[in-house]
Design an enzyme around this catalytic site. Structure first.
Site, PDB file in Angstrom:
ATOM      1  N   SER A 229       6.119 -37.689  58.752  1.00  0.00           N
ATOM      2  CA  SER A 229       6.934 -37.633  59.821  1.00  0.00           C
ATOM      3  C   SER A 229       7.989 -36.547  59.575  1.00  0.00           C
ATOM      4  O   SER A 229       7.668 -35.312  59.631  1.00  0.00           O
ATOM      5  CB  SER A 229       7.505 -39.192  59.789  1.00  0.00           C
ATOM      6  OG  SER A 229       8.416 -39.398  61.026  1.00  0.00           O
ATOM      7  N   ASP A 455      -0.529 -41.463  67.819  1.00  0.00           N
ATOM      8  CA  ASP A 455       0.943 -41.558  67.286  1.00  0.00           C
ATOM      9  C   ASP A 455       2.054 -41.699  68.379  1.00  0.00           C
ATOM     10  O   ASP A 455       2.069 -40.810  68.946  1.00  0.00           O
ATOM     11  CB  ASP A 455       1.132 -40.339  66.452  1.00  0.00           C
ATOM     12  CG  ASP A 455       2.223 -40.611  65.305  1.00  0.00           C
ATOM     13  OD1 ASP A 455       3.182 -41.201  65.752  1.00  0.00           O
ATOM     14  OD2 ASP A 455       2.187 -40.392  64.032  1.00  0.00           O
ATOM     15  N   HIS A 485       1.618 -44.573  63.407  1.00  0.00           N
ATOM     16  CA  HIS A 485       2.466 -43.449  63.193  1.00  0.00           C
ATOM     17  C   HIS A 485       1.789 -43.113  61.554  1.00  0.00           C
ATOM     18  O   HIS A 485       1.761 -43.679  60.694  1.00  0.00           O
ATOM     19  CB  HIS A 485       3.701 -43.648  62.794  1.00  0.00           C
ATOM     20  CG  HIS A 485       4.990 -42.581  62.559  1.00  0.00           C
ATOM     21  ND1 HIS A 485       4.604 -41.279  63.201  1.00  0.00           N
ATOM     22  CD2 HIS A 485       5.914 -42.546  61.710  1.00  0.00           C
ATOM     23  CE1 HIS A 485       5.763 -40.880  62.819  1.00  0.00           C
ATOM     24  NE2 HIS A 485       6.515 -41.249  61.955  1.00  0.00           N
TER      25      HIS A 485
END
Length: 516
Positions: A229, A455, A485
């Site tokens: 991320s 995602d 995610h």
């Protein structure tokens, strides 16, 4: 009222730590003039229980083989432009490599995202997922500057945060807009009041320089890195600053480095809408039927009606707080981070339709870093501080109002929520560094870049743009056709084999590899 970049890049693993608990029921100083921080020796000891800013809880349990997690504090300059001045203490954690010493490669450094997530608490919570990587690496993570135990940014106290997250973050009239703007200004002013010294020094570039010092202190010639991320943005900035120091690196759940804060928010509105579409389609496809709608369109229409009703009349949530439209929207967004959370979303919607907002509020609390005892980690404060120090654009109310039609088209459910969140940095006391990060890394070795087609928080297209921005011969893209995610923690064997093969044996997957 999360910052848009918070939703864009929050680490699934970090928020899942809080979620699992809720649903179940070291400092700096001044450097001596002649001190060379690259020569400092870390004093590894048993890990303490996480601090309140790290999210609280118990000290990490031993690893499955009985080995203990070890913690230390590393000194870094507060201001990298004046490296002989004041220092910040970075909290580190590690699990020593489990395999034969002659097979050890070095330390594998993790950043799980946020920005603002505590690596010291997240790594042990999910350490078993990386057991294979531990055979040849010490697994290492840290609380970046301004986060957790590393000179944390402080803004509002717990009771003030409860009120802050109860406000209407999708204002419909002048009075609500005024209240929303005033609340944002008060939050930013509190950050300046309590954390003025650290705020100018929490940019991603500062954290990247900290990682290069960490590499040297850990004794590695190259940085071996796993960024998830926001951790992919941090890794990209590191590669730009230190391309010759990059070892084997993996970027998973990739932040698009080419976008402004506005573009990222709009892209994320589309990403969460896609995830909601996928949730609705999955729910109605089940043989036992979908308890929250007869068709996918019916599921989404009922959610939209629920949010409208909550805007007018909140329902009981986690006593004594009520489930507002804003809290419900945040809870829905949190559940869309992972397909594993979809069952909680279904349960939460069922209960909310019957006037009980507890599950959706628990999901919202997980997004905001609130524990069941009412205490907050500093993830919101750190997230806003880092993003506002990084992002140059500043938006005003008139600008956001003009963009609402575009955001609503991207997502009828999340559009307003993400558009208004663009005001988070408007009155921030520190100027933003740039429109977007520079991640060009000529001369760096291959970096494995993984995009997940489903995602919601870091949309798939960002992976390809990261590959292009890193430069020719650096980024190697792998596609995972999945939901949620990130990809590695999905347990998909194709993805895990590709990552493990690269990190452990240096085998670079073919560019364009697709896993499903």
């Amino acid at each position: 009222m999360p910052n848009p970049a918070r939703l864009r890049a929050a680490a699934l693993t970090a928020t899942a730590v809080t979620l699992s608990v809720l649903l179940a029921g070291c400092g700096g100083g001044t450097q001596e003039d002649d001190e060379d921080l690259t020569k400092q020796r870390l004093s590894w000891k048993s890990c303490p229980a996480p601090s309140e800013a790290e999210g609280g809880g118990a000290a990490p349990s031993p690893l499955p083989d009985g080995d203990a997690w070890q913690c230390a504090t590393m000194k870094v300059p507060l201001d990298w432009n004046h490296p002989k001045g004041d220092t910040v203490g970075l909290a580190l954690i590690r699990a020593v490599a489990s395999g034969a010493a002659d097979r050890r490669i070095g330390s594998l450094v993790f950043n799980f995202g946020g920005p603002g997530g505590s690596g010291v608490t997240t790594l042990p919570a999910f350490g078993q997922d990386y057991a294979k990587l531990r055979t040849r690496y010490d697994l290492v993570s840290f609380d970046p500057r301004g986060v957790g135990r590393s000179d944390p940014v402080e803004c509002l106290d717990d009771k003030q945060l409860d009120r802050y997250f109860q406000q209407d973050a999708t204002p419909d009239d002048r009075a609500e807009r005024t209240e929303f703007v005033d609340s944002t200004e008060k939050f930013n002013a509190a950050c300046e009041q309590h954390s003025k010294k650290i705020l100018p020094h929490v940019r991603t570039a500062d954290a990247a320089r900290d990682m290069d010092l960490m590499r040297q202190v850990l004794g590695d010639e190259k940085l071996y890195y796993f960024g998830i991320s926001y951790g992919t943005e941090l890794g990209g900035v590191y590669a730009h600053l230190f391309p010759r120091h990059v070892g084997r690196a993996v970027f998973d759940a990739v932040v698009d480095p080419t976008q402004t804060a506005e573009q990222s928010s709009l892209g994320q509105a589309k990403g969460f809408q896609l995830a909601l579409d996928n949730f609705a389609a999955d729910c109605v496809s089940k043989a036992e039927g979908c308890p929250v709608g007869d068709t996918a369109e019916d599921v989404k229409a009922r959610i939209a009606r629920l949010l409208k009703d909550l805007d007018r009349t909140p329902i009981p949530g986690v006593f004594p707080r009520e489930l507002t439209e804003t809290a419900a929207t945040g809870g829905i967004a949190q559940a869309l981070y992972s397909k594993d959370f979809w069952e909680y979303l279904t349960e939460g919607l069922e209960q909310a339709y019957d006037g009980d907002g507890r599950v959706l509020m628990v999901l919202s609390d997980a997004l905001n870093g609130r524990n069941e005892d009412g205490k907050y980690s500093n993830i919101t404060a750190a997230n806003v501080a880092i993003n506002c120090a990084d992002d140059k654009p500043r938006y005003d109310t008139a600008y956001v109002e003009g963009k609402l039609p575009e955001f609503r088209k991207a997502s009828p459910l999340f559009g307003d929520y993400l558009a208004w969140s663009m005001l988070s940095c408007t009155d921030w006391p520190v100027a933003g560094a740039a429109d977007h990060p520079d991640v060009s890394a000529p001369g760096a070795p291959p970096i494995l870049v993984i995009g997940n087609t489903g995602d919601p928080a870091t949309p798939y297209e960002g992976a390809g743009r990261m590959v292009n921005a890193l430069g020719k011969g650096v980024g190697v893209e792998l596609t995972y056709k999945g939901q949620g995610h990130g990809a590695y923690d999905s347990k998909n064997r194709c993805v895990q084999n590709a990552v493990d093969g690269y990190l452990l044996d240096g085998k670079v997957p073919a560019a364009g590899t697709v896993c499903s």
